[in-house]
Structures are given as C-alpha cells and as structure tokens.
Design an enzyme around this catalytic site. Structure first.
Site, PDB file in Angstrom:
ATOM      1  NE  ARG A  35     -15.550 -62.275 -35.285  1.00 14.74           N
ATOM      2  CZ  ARG A  35     -15.043 -63.338 -34.662  1.00 14.74           C
ATOM      3  NH1 ARG A  35     -15.384 -63.609 -33.414  1.00 14.74           N
ATOM      4  NH2 ARG A  35     -14.227 -64.148 -35.297  1.00 14.74           N
ATOM      5  CB  SER A 104     -18.160 -63.484 -25.437  1.00 22.81           C
ATOM      6  OG  SER A 104     -18.449 -63.402 -26.807  1.00 22.81           O
ATOM      7  CE  LYS A 133     -12.732 -61.494 -30.424  1.00 17.85           C
ATOM      8  NZ  LYS A 133     -13.806 -61.758 -29.454  1.00 17.85           N
TER       9      LYS A 133
END
Length: 204
Positions: A35, A104, A133
């Site tokens: 990511r 998700s 995040k």
C-alpha cells in the site's frame, strides 16, 4: 484461506518498504499488502515486482492495494480494494478468477452489497482509529467486527490500530486473521513484533 497475519506496508515509516516487508515476512507474515497512496503507477509497479521477487523465496505472497490494473499487469497473487475503488465485479473481471480478491468493509450494512461469488475475503475495520491511514472511516469497533463476521460466510481480516494484545478479542469477534501496519512497521524490531503477534494469535 486467509493467513493469520498480513502485513500492510507503511510508506511513511523510517524503514524502507522492502526492509519492512522482509522483516515482517521473516517474523511470520504470510501476506504482505503493498500500500502506497502517493507513489506513481510506474514506480509502484516496479516496487511490486521487486517485492514479489524478494519475498517468493520466503513463501510469502504479495497483495496489491487498490491498483487493479497493476495487479493484472504484473500477475499479482492478490488485489485488495476499498469501498471507493469501484464495483468488485469489475475488479474481478479485470484480474480473472485465479487471483485472490479482498474488499474493505467499513460498516455492517456494506456486507449486503458484496456480490456473491466475487470476493475471497473481507478486510474489516478500522477497529480503532489509526494514524497509518489518516482518511480512514469511523472506527467500527469490536461489536461492529462481530456483527460483520456474523453476517457473512466470507473470512474476515481485521485491521486498524491492532497489536498482539488484541488477538483474543479479535478471535472472539469472529476474525480469521489480522492485518497490521504500524505495530510492525514502526516497531524497534519489526521481525520480533510480527513473531509476537503471530504467536499470540496461535496461542489464543
């Protein structure tokens, strides 16, 4: 079919992503999810290919976060998409049937929108607020995780502000695994941190 521990890379951590991934893998993480929100596509693809080659001797698979076309182009083992990344059916059509696809889930009502036979696992969270995040959805909490797990037959991987001490509550809530970012990437010894998390999960 999901592992007990997935490490999610941290583009802002002091260690480089290859170093993070290597140490997490040596600590027992069976998947590494790449990511990086700000890296351009060409650099991301190069990094993904390098990670696949680096981790293959350790038997560790690389999951691509968000970037469907890169996952398809490089022949990645898996792809993980979020609620804002489009229809999971479109992602499945692009990557084909043999690639692992994760989605998700940020709230219980989203479970009902998952297309049958399309997704292999759900990433559920954030369980807690997390700095790794900044734009994350409101925390779903332990009760939210339990409700999502009870509402689906898909395996659930919990994420969001978690560490080794959380494993009993995660398993009680129905999680089949956990995804970790900063508890490994920002640890003084990431390999040791990953091993501790995996051991706690196995011992619960």
């Amino acid at each position: 079919m999901i592992p007990s521990l997935c490490f999610v890379t941290d583009g802002d951590a002091p260690l480089s992503i290859p170093d993070q991934a290597e140490r997490a893998a040596r600590g027992g993480a069976a998947w590494v999810q790449l990511r990086h929100k700000t890296l351009d596509d060409a650099s991301f693809a190069d990094l993904a290919r390098a990670l696949i080659g680096q981790l293959a001797p350790l038997g560790v698979e690389v999951i691509i976060n968000d970037r469907t076309e890169i996952a398809r182009t490089i022949g990645a083992f898996g792809l993980h998409i979020g609620q804002s990344d489009g229809d999971p059916r479109a992602a499945r059509a692009r990557i084909g049937p043999g690639v692992v696809l994760g989605l998700s889930i940020e709230a219980e009502h989203q479970v009902a929108t998952v297309p049958p036979g399309c997704v292999d696992y759900l990433g559920v969270g954030p369980i807690r607020a997390t700095t790794s995040k900044p734009d994350h959805a409101p925390p779903i909490g332990w009760d939210g995780l339990a409700r999502v797990a009870a509402a689906t037959d898909l395996p659930c991987m919990a994420i969001g502000g978690l560490d080794a001490a959380d494993t009993p509550r995660l398993q009680k809530a129905g999680a089949r695994g956990l995804a970790i970012v900063s508890a490994i990437s920002r640890a003084a010894d990431p390999e040791k941190a990953a091993r501790k998390i995996l051991s706690a999960w196995s011992d619960t």
